[in-house]
Write a protein that holds these residues in place. Sequence first.
Motif, mmCIF file in Angstrom:
data_model
loop_
_atom_site.group_PDB
_atom_site.id
_atom_site.type_symbol
_atom_site.label_atom_id
_atom_site.label_comp_id
_atom_site.label_asym_id
_atom_site.label_seq_id
_atom_site.Cartn_x
_atom_site.Cartn_y
_atom_site.Cartn_z
ATOM 1 N N GLU A 32 38.518 43.435 37.466
ATOM 2 C CA GLU A 32 38.173 44.255 36.302
ATOM 3 C C GLU A 32 36.769 44.836 36.379
ATOM 4 O OE1 GLU A 32 38.414 42.187 32.613
ATOM 5 O OE2 GLU A 32 36.850 40.759 33.139
ATOM 6 N N SER B 265 49.677 32.687 38.646
ATOM 7 C CA SER B 265 49.749 33.828 39.563
ATOM 8 C C SER B 265 51.198 34.258 39.759
ATOM 9 C CB SER B 265 49.173 33.452 40.930
ATOM 10 O OG SER B 265 47.812 33.166 40.827
ATOM 11 N N ARG C 285 41.306 31.089 39.592
ATOM 12 C CA ARG C 285 40.764 32.173 40.422
ATOM 13 C C ARG C 285 39.380 32.523 39.898
ATOM 14 N NH1 ARG C 285 44.723 33.973 37.613
ATOM 15 N NH2 ARG C 285 46.239 33.597 39.216
ATOM 16 N N THR D 35 46.847 42.184 32.655
ATOM 17 C CA THR D 35 45.598 41.569 33.107
ATOM 18 C C THR D 35 45.928 40.160 33.572
ATOM 19 O OG1 THR D 35 44.346 42.881 31.526
ATOM 20 C CG2 THR D 35 43.280 40.907 32.379
ATOM 21 N N LEU D 36 45.394 39.778 34.716
ATOM 22 C CA LEU D 36 45.588 38.446 35.274
ATOM 23 C C LEU D 36 44.258 37.710 35.179
ATOM 24 C CD1 LEU D 36 47.580 36.556 36.753
ATOM 25 C CD2 LEU D 36 46.751 37.559 38.895
ATOM 26 N N ARG D 37 44.171 36.804 34.223
ATOM 27 C CA ARG D 37 42.925 36.065 33.969
ATOM 28 C C ARG D 37 42.830 34.822 34.857
ATOM 29 N NH1 ARG D 37 44.620 38.520 29.511
ATOM 30 N NH2 ARG D 37 43.118 39.713 28.309
ATOM 31 N N PRO D 38 41.644 34.253 34.985
ATOM 32 C CA PRO D 38 41.455 33.124 35.899
ATOM 33 C C PRO D 38 42.411 31.941 35.691
ATOM 34 C CG PRO D 38 39.336 33.995 35.290
ATOM 35 C CD PRO D 38 40.360 34.726 34.445
ATOM 36 N N CYS E 257 37.982 35.507 39.345
ATOM 37 C CA CYS E 257 37.761 36.719 38.570
ATOM 38 C C CYS E 257 39.044 37.121 37.842
ATOM 39 C CB CYS E 257 37.265 37.870 39.457
ATOM 40 S SG CYS E 257 38.495 38.588 40.531
ATOM 41 N N THR E 258 38.910 38.093 36.969
ATOM 42 C CA THR E 258 40.049 38.658 36.252
ATOM 43 C C THR E 258 40.463 39.933 36.963
ATOM 44 O OG1 THR E 258 39.340 37.720 34.148
ATOM 45 C CG2 THR E 258 40.800 39.629 34.039
ATOM 46 N N TYR E 259 41.761 40.072 37.187
ATOM 47 C CA TYR E 259 42.306 41.250 37.860
ATOM 48 C C TYR E 259 43.111 42.092 36.883
ATOM 49 C CZ TYR E 259 41.422 38.911 42.345
ATOM 50 O OH TYR E 259 40.841 38.294 43.423
ATOM 51 N N ASN E 260 43.079 43.390 37.075
ATOM 52 C CA ASN E 260 44.030 44.288 36.425
ATOM 53 C C ASN E 260 45.136 44.532 37.441
ATOM 54 O OD1 ASN E 260 42.716 44.725 33.906
ATOM 55 N ND2 ASN E 260 41.226 45.983 34.973
ATOM 56 N N ASP F 245 45.489 32.129 34.234
ATOM 57 C CA ASP F 245 46.891 32.549 34.179
ATOM 58 C C ASP F 245 47.619 32.128 35.451
ATOM 59 O OD1 ASP F 245 46.371 33.779 31.761
ATOM 60 O OD2 ASP F 245 46.300 35.805 32.596
#
Length: 93
Positions: free
Chosen positions: A36, A61, A15, A54-57, A17-20, A59
């Motif tokens: 983030e 899904s 992905r 946190t969901l990093r690129p 970007c990194t999501y919270n 990681d």
Amino acid sequence: MSSSQQLAPARAHARDCTYNLFRNRPRPELLCAVPEDRPVPEFLGPGGWRFEQTLRPLDESPAGFDERAARAGVRFNGFYLFQITASRTALAA
């Protein structure tokens, strides 16, 4: 292309970007992904939501997370709401 040249192996899509991730307290199958670099929306207050992870690129899904829908949701709303759709999840309930 000669037969001696080989293509690089396909790389798993990462992905962009990194999501919270935030989990809804009353409905734990409902999650909200916020990039983030974006402000956390006010509706994600501690009474109804909790920070999950946190969901990093790179990681995996969670089940139900759709990268294309996430990009559209973030573009229009600044966040992406999704529902866990399978019993196997990357997040612990």
